[in-house]
Structures are given as structure tokens and as C-alpha cells.
Design an enzyme around this catalytic site. Sequence first.
Site, PDB file in Angstrom:
ATOM      1  N   ASP A   1       0.813  -1.213   0.000  1.00 42.68           N
ATOM      2  CA  ASP A   1       0.000   0.000   0.000  1.00 42.68           C
ATOM      3  C   ASP A   1       0.851   1.270   0.000  1.00 42.68           C
ATOM      4  OD1 ASP A   1       0.949  -0.370   2.583  1.00 42.68           O
ATOM      5  OD2 ASP A   1      -1.006  -0.771   3.454  1.00 42.68           O
TER       6      ASP A   1
ATOM      7  N   ASN B   1      -7.645  -2.937  14.252  1.00 42.30           N
ATOM      8  CA  ASN B   1      -9.003  -3.329  13.855  1.00 42.30           C
ATOM      9  C   ASN B   1      -8.996  -4.530  12.899  1.00 42.30           C
ATOM     10  OD1 ASN B   1      -8.145  -2.250  11.417  1.00 42.30           O
ATOM     11  ND2 ASN B   1      -9.589  -0.533  11.397  1.00 42.30           N
TER      12      ASN B   1
ATOM     13  N   HIS C   1      -7.159  -4.788  10.120  1.00 45.07           N
ATOM     14  CA  HIS C   1      -6.894  -4.521   8.697  1.00 45.07           C
ATOM     15  C   HIS C   1      -5.556  -5.128   8.274  1.00 45.07           C
ATOM     16  CE1 HIS C   1      -4.998  -0.317   9.639  1.00 45.07           C
ATOM     17  NE2 HIS C   1      -4.021  -1.077   9.187  1.00 45.07           N
TER      18      HIS C   1
ATOM     19  N   GLU D   1      -9.614  -2.074   5.125  1.00 50.83           N
ATOM     20  CA  GLU D   1     -10.292  -1.754   6.373  1.00 50.83           C
ATOM     21  C   GLU D   1     -11.502  -2.673   6.575  1.00 50.83           C
ATOM     22  OE1 GLU D   1      -8.929   0.068   8.486  1.00 50.83           O
ATOM     23  OE2 GLU D   1      -8.610   2.158   7.893  1.00 50.83           O
TER      24      GLU D   1
HETATM   25  N1  GLP Z   1      -1.121   0.098   6.201  1.00 53.99           N
HETATM   26  C1  GLP Z   1      -0.385  -0.267   7.356  1.00 53.99           C
HETATM   27  C2  GLP Z   1      -0.450  -1.748   7.502  1.00 53.99           C
HETATM   28  O1  GLP Z   1       0.132  -2.371   6.370  1.00 53.99           O
HETATM   29  C3  GLP Z   1       0.251  -2.102   8.778  1.00 53.99           C
HETATM   30  O2  GLP Z   1       0.373  -3.491   8.870  1.00 53.99           O
HETATM   31  C4  GLP Z   1      -0.556  -1.634   9.959  1.00 53.99           C
HETATM   32  C5  GLP Z   1       0.165  -1.724  11.279  1.00 53.99           C
HETATM   33  O3  GLP Z   1       1.109  -0.715  11.457  1.00 53.99           O
HETATM   34  P1  GLP Z   1       2.293  -0.873  12.451  1.00 53.99           P
HETATM   35  O4  GLP Z   1       3.142  -1.980  11.949  1.00 53.99           O
HETATM   36  O5  GLP Z   1       3.029   0.432  12.438  1.00 53.99           O
HETATM   37  O6  GLP Z   1       1.698  -1.186  13.786  1.00 53.99           O
HETATM   38  O7  GLP Z   1      -1.120  -0.373   9.752  1.00 53.99           O
HETATM   39  C6  GLP Z   1      -0.765   0.451   8.686  1.00 53.99           C
HETATM   40  O8  GLP Z   1      -1.887   1.253   8.607  1.00 53.99           O
END
Ligand code: GLP
Length: 239
Positions: free
Chosen positions: A65, A133, A135, A140
Site C-alpha cells: 500500500d 481493527n 486490517h 479496512e
Molecule cells: N497500512 C499499514 C499496515 O500495512 C500495517 O500493517 C498496519 C500496522 O502498522 P504498524 O506496523 O506500524 O503497527 O497499519 C498500517 O496502517
Amino acid sequence: MKYLIFDTKKEASVESYKILKSLIDKNSTLGLATGSTPTDLYAEMIADYKAGNFSYKNIKSYNLDEYVGISYDHPESYHKFMDTNLFDHIDINKENTHVPDASAADLKLAVKTYQEELNNTQIDVQILGIGGNGHIGFNEPGTPFDAGVHVVDLKEETIKANSRFFDGDINLVPKQAMTMGIKDIMRAKHIILLAFGKEKREAIRSLVEGEEITENIPCTILKNHPSVYVLVDKEADFK
Ligand SMILES: N[C@@H]1[C@@H](O)[C@H](O)[C@@H](COP(=O)(O)O)O[C@@H]1O
């Protein structure tokens, strides 16, 4: 599904690299993730490359993403993240790396192009983090399981969670992102999902312990995938 619990993020990351290495060869295609979660895994990849044990010369990569509305030079763009945390430190050919072109003037075309690229490739191992959540990528809650690449309006809770990367200011967090769809993630041959910290505990419980597979908790679809490794630290473990 293999569920592995470690004392620390570091230990889980060291093991995740061993698993990754057992699943790929020098010509593999990787699906890559951003965020705080995979940083120690990337550090392991860099260290092993620097020790001369692995070359990325023929490796291809596709990222999950990218935010819409910030430039690729922005320190929190996922383009920049990948350069800083991985690509600049290994011998991967940048032309073989792909991060969604979410700043394209024609975003619709960029979505179509990324979908075509993904359709024409086979990701061997997809690295995943997870949102509180549930995702995965930026899919989402409520995203149809058959969705492909798309532009998403980020949920309030995701904007809040990601404000830690933007001086704690939700106004600075992009409100949209371009993401691989669930369908694209599920096409990977193997998936390695990492989760650290108590904010991930409920999502991990739904994935590992819960029986329900629901679009309201996107990660639950992974129960249907034939080869998933879930590695957590003890804070993210639900037991
Ligand atoms: N788009 C990314 C995800 O790909 C990631 O896995 C998640 C967790 O983030 P983090 O690893 O910083 O906790 O949230 C973000 O929004």
C-alpha cells in the site's frame, strides 16, 4: 496456520527471517509491508545480505500500500520507508521494486496498472503487519474479500493509530490510501504475519482463536489460506 509466540519483537523477527529464507530462493518475488512491525525483519535481511549470505539481484518486490496525497519524498511515505528501511541497504534493483503509485495524476489508471502487474506475477511470500481493527494492507473492516487493488478512505481509528508517525497530529495523516486487495494478498503462496504490542491482541485473537471469518475483521480471511505463519510477541498474544 502456524502460531508462534516470542518474548520480544526482535526474537520474533529473527525467526521470521529464518522462515522467509526457507521459503524463497534468489529469484523469488516478495510482497512487502511497511509500518513499525517489519523493521526488525528488514534489519535481519540487511544484515544477512551484508554478511554475503543472500543477494537480492534477481528478487522482485511488490508493496501492499501507499498513502494518497503525500509526496514520495515525505519521510512517512511508504516509498521513502522502503528505501530507508530496506532497499537502500541491499542489492535489489530498484526497477524490480513496486510500490503503489498513489500520487499519480490519474489514480484510476494507477490502480488498474498495479492490478495488472499483480495479476501477471506470483508473490512467493507476502509479509504482513496488522491493524488493531484487523486490517491487512489498508483493507479496512467492511472491505469485500474479493476486492482487488483500490483506493480506500481510511477509518478514523486507523488515522488515529497512524498519527504516531505524523507528530501525533491526525490532521497531518493522509485520509486515503491505495492498497492491494484481500484477493491479491490471498494469492500469495505463503504469508508471514507479524504482530507486536497489546493493541494487536484482539485482532490476533480473532485470527487465531476465533471461528468466524468476516469482512468486519479483514485478517480472518487468512484462516482460508493454506500457508500462514503468525509470529507475535507476548503482548500481542491473547492467551
Ligand atoms: N497500512 C499499514 C499496515 O500495512 C500495517 O500493517 C498496519 C500496522 O502498522 P504498524 O506496523 O506500524 O503497527 O497499519 C498500517 O496502517
